[in-house]
Design a protein around this motif. Structure first.
Motif, mmCIF file in Angstrom:
data_model
loop_
_atom_site.group_PDB
_atom_site.id
_atom_site.type_symbol
_atom_site.label_atom_id
_atom_site.label_comp_id
_atom_site.label_asym_id
_atom_site.label_seq_id
_atom_site.Cartn_x
_atom_site.Cartn_y
_atom_site.Cartn_z
ATOM 1 N N ILE A 121 44.173 68.358 -73.292
ATOM 2 C CA ILE A 121 44.425 67.021 -72.743
ATOM 3 C C ILE A 121 44.818 66.072 -73.867
ATOM 4 C CG2 ILE A 121 43.343 65.017 -71.656
ATOM 5 C CD1 ILE A 121 41.666 66.989 -70.007
ATOM 6 N N PHE A 122 44.064 66.094 -74.957
ATOM 7 C CA PHE A 122 44.388 65.230 -76.085
ATOM 8 C C PHE A 122 45.736 65.601 -76.699
ATOM 9 C CE2 PHE A 122 39.770 64.336 -76.178
ATOM 10 C CZ PHE A 122 39.848 62.961 -76.125
ATOM 11 N N ALA A 123 46.058 66.887 -76.722
ATOM 12 C CA ALA A 123 47.313 67.329 -77.342
ATOM 13 C C ALA A 123 48.521 66.769 -76.609
ATOM 14 C CB ALA A 123 47.364 68.850 -77.385
ATOM 15 N N PHE A 124 48.582 66.967 -75.281
ATOM 16 C CA PHE A 124 49.792 66.481 -74.610
ATOM 17 C C PHE A 124 49.746 64.985 -74.346
ATOM 18 C CE2 PHE A 124 47.519 68.106 -70.773
ATOM 19 C CZ PHE A 124 47.537 66.973 -69.985
ATOM 20 N N ALA A 125 48.562 64.393 -74.293
ATOM 21 C CA ALA A 125 48.495 62.948 -74.077
ATOM 22 C C ALA A 125 48.912 62.170 -75.319
ATOM 23 C CB ALA A 125 47.086 62.545 -73.652
ATOM 24 N N VAL A 178 54.251 69.793 -76.184
ATOM 25 C CA VAL A 178 53.704 69.237 -74.950
ATOM 26 C C VAL A 178 53.683 70.292 -73.847
ATOM 27 C CG1 VAL A 178 54.126 67.537 -73.126
ATOM 28 C CG2 VAL A 178 54.269 66.858 -75.514
ATOM 29 N N THR A 179 54.747 71.084 -73.729
ATOM 30 C CA THR A 179 54.793 72.135 -72.714
ATOM 31 C C THR A 179 53.696 73.158 -72.947
ATOM 32 O OG1 THR A 179 57.186 71.847 -72.500
ATOM 33 C CG2 THR A 179 56.259 73.895 -71.657
ATOM 34 N N PHE A 180 53.516 73.550 -74.183
ATOM 35 C CA PHE A 180 52.472 74.515 -74.520
ATOM 36 C C PHE A 180 51.092 73.951 -74.194
ATOM 37 C CE2 PHE A 180 49.924 77.215 -77.279
ATOM 38 C CZ PHE A 180 50.501 78.450 -77.038
ATOM 39 N N ALA A 181 50.866 72.677 -74.490
ATOM 40 C CA ALA A 181 49.585 72.044 -74.185
ATOM 41 C C ALA A 181 49.342 71.983 -72.681
ATOM 42 C CB ALA A 181 49.528 70.645 -74.791
ATOM 43 N N VAL A 182 50.388 71.742 -71.903
ATOM 44 C CA VAL A 182 50.235 71.730 -70.446
ATOM 45 C C VAL A 182 49.891 73.124 -69.934
ATOM 46 C CG1 VAL A 182 51.487 71.405 -68.268
ATOM 47 C CG2 VAL A 182 51.667 69.698 -70.078
ATOM 48 N N PHE A 183 50.525 74.155 -70.468
ATOM 49 C CA PHE A 183 50.193 75.531 -70.063
ATOM 50 C C PHE A 183 48.746 75.880 -70.418
ATOM 51 C CE2 PHE A 183 54.876 76.901 -70.259
ATOM 52 C CZ PHE A 183 55.033 76.639 -68.911
ATOM 53 N N VAL A 184 48.291 75.472 -71.594
ATOM 54 C CA VAL A 184 46.899 75.716 -71.984
ATOM 55 C C VAL A 184 45.960 74.962 -71.049
ATOM 56 C CG1 VAL A 184 45.190 75.325 -73.806
ATOM 57 C CG2 VAL A 184 47.420 76.257 -74.378
ATOM 58 N N MET A 227 44.916 85.171 -75.856
ATOM 59 C CA MET A 227 45.441 85.587 -77.154
ATOM 60 C C MET A 227 46.904 85.161 -77.308
ATOM 61 S SD MET A 227 45.649 89.383 -78.807
ATOM 62 C CE MET A 227 46.922 89.937 -77.699
ATOM 63 N N ILE A 228 47.700 85.319 -76.266
ATOM 64 C CA ILE A 228 49.117 84.942 -76.321
ATOM 65 C C ILE A 228 49.265 83.435 -76.481
ATOM 66 C CG2 ILE A 228 51.235 84.830 -74.964
ATOM 67 C CD1 ILE A 228 50.414 87.606 -73.826
ATOM 68 N N LEU A 229 48.498 82.657 -75.712
ATOM 69 C CA LEU A 229 48.602 81.202 -75.792
ATOM 70 C C LEU A 229 48.192 80.666 -77.160
ATOM 71 C CD1 LEU A 229 47.277 80.104 -72.294
ATOM 72 C CD2 LEU A 229 49.612 79.988 -73.120
ATOM 73 N N TRP A 230 47.073 81.123 -77.669
ATOM 74 C CA TRP A 230 46.628 80.618 -78.961
ATOM 75 C C TRP A 230 47.438 81.205 -80.105
ATOM 76 C CZ3 TRP A 230 44.433 76.243 -79.317
ATOM 77 C CH2 TRP A 230 43.692 75.760 -78.252
ATOM 78 N N GLY A 231 47.970 82.401 -79.939
ATOM 79 C CA GLY A 231 48.878 82.949 -80.943
ATOM 80 C C GLY A 231 50.154 82.120 -81.037
ATOM 81 N N GLY A 232 50.679 81.716 -79.874
ATOM 82 C CA GLY A 232 51.847 80.833 -79.864
ATOM 83 C C GLY A 232 51.541 79.494 -80.504
ATOM 84 N N ASN A 233 50.353 78.989 -80.258
ATOM 85 C CA ASN A 233 49.951 77.730 -80.856
ATOM 86 C C ASN A 233 49.858 77.853 -82.376
ATOM 87 O OD1 ASN A 233 49.130 75.097 -81.009
ATOM 88 N ND2 ASN A 233 47.019 75.513 -80.473
ATOM 89 N N ALA A 234 49.294 78.959 -82.849
ATOM 90 C CA ALA A 234 49.190 79.179 -84.291
ATOM 91 C C ALA A 234 50.579 79.284 -84.926
ATOM 92 C CB ALA A 234 48.375 80.443 -84.574
#
Length: 195
Positions: free
Chosen positions: A45-49, A118-124, A158-165
Motif C-alpha cells: 500500500i505504501f509502495a504504490f501510494a 506501481v504495477t508490481f506493488a498493485v499485484f503484490v 517467490m516470483i513476486l519478491w524476486g521481481g521486486n529484488a
C-alpha cells in the motif's frame, strides 16, 4: 476416459464444498506466515501510494544580464515522471530575461520504471489480499491440501519478491553506473545564451 472425467468432477465437487465453508479464523495471523502477509500488504500500500501520488517541483533562480535581481522559474512534475514533458513556468505576468520558458523542459523519462514499480506493488497488494483471505477464511482448505500452499502461494510469492529484488538491483549503481551528464537527446534544450 470416463473414469478420469468422473474423478475430476468429484474433485471439483469436493473443492466447491470446501470453498463454500468460509470460517473466519484469526489464528493464522499470529503465525509468521500470516503476519508476514499483513506486513507485505501494508508495505505494498505504501509502495504504490507514495509513488503513484507523488508530485514535486524544481525551482531555478535565473539572473538576467541586464537585471540585478534574480527571478524564479518552476517546473512541476509527478507520476509517471515523464520529466521531458515538464516545462518551466514563470509566475504570471513576470518576464524573465525575455525568454519563452515553456519551450524548456527537464531531462529524462522515468515513466517505465515508475509504472513498473506501481504495477508490481498493485499485484503484490492483490496477492496479499488473496493469500490473507485464504489463510483467514479457508484455513481448513489451505491446511488439508498438499499442493495448494506450495504451488499458488509459495512459488507466486517467490516470483513476486524476486521481481521486486530485480527492480531494486536495476535501479542501483551496482547494475549500471549513474550518468549525471545527460545528453540533449533525452529532451533537454541548452540554455539561452547570456544566462
Amino acid at each position: 476416459m470416463a473414469s478420469n472425467i468422473y474423478w475430476v468432477r468429484q474433485r471439483i465437487s469436493r473443492l466447491g464444498q470446501r470453498m463454500s465453508s468460509f470460517q473466519l479464523n484469526i489464528n493464522p495471523l499470529k503465525e509468521p506466515l500470516g503476519f508476514i502477509k499483513v506486513l507485505e500488504w501494508i508495505a505494498s500500500i505504501f509502495a504504490f501510494a507514495t509513488c503513484g501520488g507523488f508530485n514535486g517541483k524544481t525551482e531555478i533562480q535565473v539572473s538576467c544580464p541586464k537585471v540585478t535581481e534574480n527571478k524564479t522559474i518552476t517546473a512541476a512534475f509527478g507520476y509517471p515522471f515523464r520529466l521531458n514533458e515538464a516545462s518551466f513556468q514563470t509566475h504570471p505576468y513576470v518576464n524573465v530575461c525575455d525568454v519563452n520558458w515553456k519551450s524548456y523542459v527537464l531531462i529524462g523519462d522515468y515513466s517505465s520504471s515508475a509504472q513498473f514499480y506501481v504495477t508490481f506493488a498493485v499485484f503484490v497488494f492483490l496477492y496479499c489480499i488473496a493469500a490473507l483471505l485464504l489463510y483467514v477464511g479457508y484455513t481448513s482448505l489451505y491446511r488439508d491440501s498438499q499442493k495448494l500452499p506450495m504451488i499458488i502461494f509459495g512459488f507466486l510469492n517467490m516470483i513476486l519478491w524476486g521481481g521486486n529484488a530485480w527492480f531494486v538491483y536495476k535501479e542501483t549503481s551496482l547494475h549500471s553506473p549513474s550518468n549525471t551528464s545527460a545528453s540533449h537527446s533525452q529532451g533537454g534544450i541548452p540554455p539561452p545564451s547570456g544566462i
